[in-house]
Design a protein around this motif. Structure first.
Motif, mmCIF file in Angstrom:
data_model
loop_
_atom_site.group_PDB
_atom_site.id
_atom_site.type_symbol
_atom_site.label_atom_id
_atom_site.label_comp_id
_atom_site.label_asym_id
_atom_site.label_seq_id
_atom_site.Cartn_x
_atom_site.Cartn_y
_atom_site.Cartn_z
ATOM 1 N N GLU A 1 0.814 -1.106 -0.102
ATOM 2 C CA GLU A 1 -0.047 0.182 0.031
ATOM 3 C C GLU A 1 1.007 1.422 0.062
ATOM 4 O O GLU A 1 0.638 2.200 -0.755
ATOM 5 N N ASP A 2 2.246 1.438 0.795
ATOM 6 C CA ASP A 2 2.924 2.290 0.772
ATOM 7 C C ASP A 2 3.522 2.407 -0.820
ATOM 8 O O ASP A 2 3.605 3.653 -1.057
ATOM 9 N N ALA A 3 3.861 1.565 -1.242
ATOM 10 C CA ALA A 3 4.299 1.565 -2.734
ATOM 11 C C ALA A 3 3.152 2.182 -3.712
ATOM 12 O O ALA A 3 3.410 2.939 -4.259
ATOM 13 N N ARG A 4 2.054 1.706 -3.581
ATOM 14 C CA ARG A 4 0.893 2.396 -4.292
ATOM 15 C C ARG A 4 0.723 3.800 -4.014
ATOM 16 O O ARG A 4 0.663 4.627 -5.125
ATOM 17 N N ALA B 1 14.225 0.027 -4.260
ATOM 18 C CA ALA B 1 13.203 0.453 -3.293
ATOM 19 C C ALA B 1 12.271 -0.908 -2.820
ATOM 20 O O ALA B 1 12.071 -0.959 -1.813
ATOM 21 N N LEU B 2 11.659 -1.532 -3.919
ATOM 22 C CA LEU B 2 10.978 -2.822 -3.642
ATOM 23 C C LEU B 2 12.055 -3.620 -2.798
ATOM 24 O O LEU B 2 11.138 -4.548 -1.763
ATOM 25 N N ALA B 3 13.065 -3.764 -3.045
ATOM 26 C CA ALA B 3 13.882 -4.853 -2.111
ATOM 27 C C ALA B 3 14.146 -4.426 -0.914
ATOM 28 O O ALA B 3 14.313 -5.315 -0.037
ATOM 29 N N SER B 4 13.861 -3.119 -0.566
ATOM 30 C CA SER B 4 13.958 -2.949 1.029
ATOM 31 C C SER B 4 12.746 -3.064 1.806
ATOM 32 O O SER B 4 12.727 -3.210 3.084
ATOM 33 N N PHE B 5 11.649 -3.613 0.998
ATOM 34 C CA PHE B 5 10.415 -3.861 1.703
ATOM 35 C C PHE B 5 10.427 -5.281 2.662
ATOM 36 O O PHE B 5 10.977 -6.134 2.097
ATOM 37 N N GLN B 6 9.930 -5.397 3.728
ATOM 38 C CA GLN B 6 10.314 -6.331 4.772
ATOM 39 C C GLN B 6 8.889 -6.760 5.033
ATOM 40 O O GLN B 6 7.742 -6.095 5.561
#
Length: 127
Positions: free
Chosen positions: A51-54, A67-72
């Protein structure tokens, strides 16, 4: 890795597949420990990051594969209304496992389709 649509799509699908796999393990652990005294069931959160990415892209900012790779993913305990550890509800856990399985299958189909398109593009449509 370039910041192309291809790399972002592949990274997003990969992250979602990893999260679904982890979620399946968490749910299986909850089911396995349903009768264990003092066990606190867990939930795996990943939707919030997507949702943050959206929101980030909706505001006009760019999102790249780095940036996506930093999602946990985040593990959180399931608590009742009093803030105490909830009991494992087997029917809810089995339903969550079924839902997660369907989501995983959809992600695999999406990744397969994406890679098929890339394969066609790489071979210049010739077969």
């Amino acid at each position: 890795m370039t910041n192309s649509i291809e790399s972002i799509t592949t990274a997003a699908l990969g992250l979602a597949l990893d999260a679904a796999s982890q979620r399946q393990r968490v749910i299986a652990g909850n089911i396995a420990n349903a009768s264990t005294a003092g066990y606190t069931p867990l939930r795996l959160g990943f939707v919030e990051q997507m949702e943050d990415a959206r929101r980030l892209t909706a505001s006009g900012q760019t999102l790249d594969s780095y940036a996506l790779a930093s999602f946990q993913t985040r593990l959180s305990p399931v608590l009742d209304a009093n803030g105490q550890p909830a009991k494992v509800q087997l029917d809810e856990e089995v339903a969550a496992m079924s839902q997660n399985s369907v989501q995983y299958q959809a992600l695999v189909k999406g990744l397969n389709r994406h890679l098929s398109i890339l394969g066609t593009a790489a071979s210049d449509g010739k077969r």
